[in-house]
Design a protein around this motif. Structure first.
Motif, PDB file in Angstrom:
ATOM      1  N   SER A   2       0.824  -1.205   0.000  1.00 55.09           N
ATOM      2  CA  SER A   2       0.000   0.000   0.000  1.00 55.09           C
ATOM      3  C   SER A   2       0.861   1.260   0.000  1.00 55.09           C
ATOM      4  O   SER A   2       0.571   2.222  -0.716  1.00 55.09           O
ATOM      5  CB  SER A   2      -0.918  -0.017   1.221  1.00 55.09           C
ATOM      6  OG  SER A   2      -1.658   1.160   1.301  1.00 55.09           O
ATOM      7  N   LEU A   3       1.915   1.248   0.796  1.00 51.89           N
ATOM      8  CA  LEU A   3       2.831   2.393   0.860  1.00 51.89           C
ATOM      9  C   LEU A   3       3.440   2.671  -0.509  1.00 51.89           C
ATOM     10  O   LEU A   3       3.458   3.809  -0.985  1.00 51.89           O
ATOM     11  CB  LEU A   3       3.937   2.110   1.876  1.00 51.89           C
ATOM     12  CG  LEU A   3       5.051   3.150   1.976  1.00 51.89           C
ATOM     13  CD1 LEU A   3       4.555   4.409   2.676  1.00 51.89           C
ATOM     14  CD2 LEU A   3       6.243   2.567   2.724  1.00 51.89           C
ATOM     15  N   MET A   4       3.916   1.628  -1.183  1.00 52.53           N
ATOM     16  CA  MET A   4       4.560   1.812  -2.479  1.00 52.53           C
ATOM     17  C   MET A   4       3.547   2.185  -3.564  1.00 52.53           C
ATOM     18  O   MET A   4       3.854   2.983  -4.447  1.00 52.53           O
ATOM     19  CB  MET A   4       5.334   0.555  -2.873  1.00 52.53           C
ATOM     20  CG  MET A   4       6.511   0.260  -1.954  1.00 52.53           C
ATOM     21  SD  MET A   4       7.633   1.657  -1.710  1.00 52.53           S
ATOM     22  CE  MET A   4       8.405   1.721  -3.310  1.00 52.53           C
ATOM     23  N   ALA A   5       2.336   1.641  -3.505  1.00 58.02           N
ATOM     24  CA  ALA A   5       1.303   1.994  -4.485  1.00 58.02           C
ATOM     25  C   ALA A   5       0.960   3.474  -4.384  1.00 58.02           C
ATOM     26  O   ALA A   5       0.836   4.168  -5.398  1.00 58.02           O
ATOM     27  CB  ALA A   5       0.055   1.134  -4.281  1.00 58.02           C
ATOM     28  N   GLY A   6       0.825   3.968  -3.168  1.00 59.57           N
ATOM     29  CA  GLY A   6       0.544   5.389  -2.970  1.00 59.57           C
ATOM     30  C   GLY A   6       1.688   6.266  -3.459  1.00 59.57           C
ATOM     31  O   GLY A   6       1.466   7.326  -4.058  1.00 59.57           O
ATOM     32  N   ALA A   7       2.908   5.834  -3.223  1.00 61.92           N
ATOM     33  CA  ALA A   7       4.075   6.593  -3.665  1.00 61.92           C
ATOM     34  C   ALA A   7       4.141   6.647  -5.191  1.00 61.92           C
ATOM     35  O   ALA A   7       4.434   7.691  -5.777  1.00 61.92           O
ATOM     36  CB  ALA A   7       5.353   5.981  -3.103  1.00 61.92           C
TER      37      ALA A   7
END
Length: 105
Positions: A52-57
């Protein structure tokens, strides 16, 4: 904003190249995410907190790149690429970049 990884846009002619556009973001892990991930590694499976963190980034980097292209009056971005790198312990940078272009009508 049309964004493609190819050098051309199918069915359209590039009439002008406006130059390099890029968008970047740096994200750091949250301590809670690390704790949950450590527990998840015991049993296996996807580390959804990190995903989720990387998708948002990635989305934020793409949005920033598109905004830069729009400011130049571009119709599209061609040859788009993404790159990631660790810049500090627990922090990663994501950069999206490509060439802003004008397209024929």
């Amino acid at each position: 904003m049309l964004i493609v990884t190819t050098e051309q846009v199918a069915g359209r002619e590039i009439t002008a190249s406006l130059g390099l556009v890029r968008g970047a973001t740096v994200r750091a892990k949250h301590l809670g995410t690390d704790i949950v991930a450590a527990l998840k590694m015991l049993v296996g499976g996807e580390l959804t907190g990190y995903s989720s963190l990387m998708a948002g980034a990635r989305e934020q980097a793409l949005d920033r790149m598109a905004a830069e292209a729009e400011a130049l009056g571009a119709d599209a971005i061609v040859s788009m690429r993404m790159q990631t790198s660790a810049i500090a312990k627990g922090a990663s940078e994501i950069v999206a970049y490509g060439t802003a272009v004008k397209l024929s009508q």
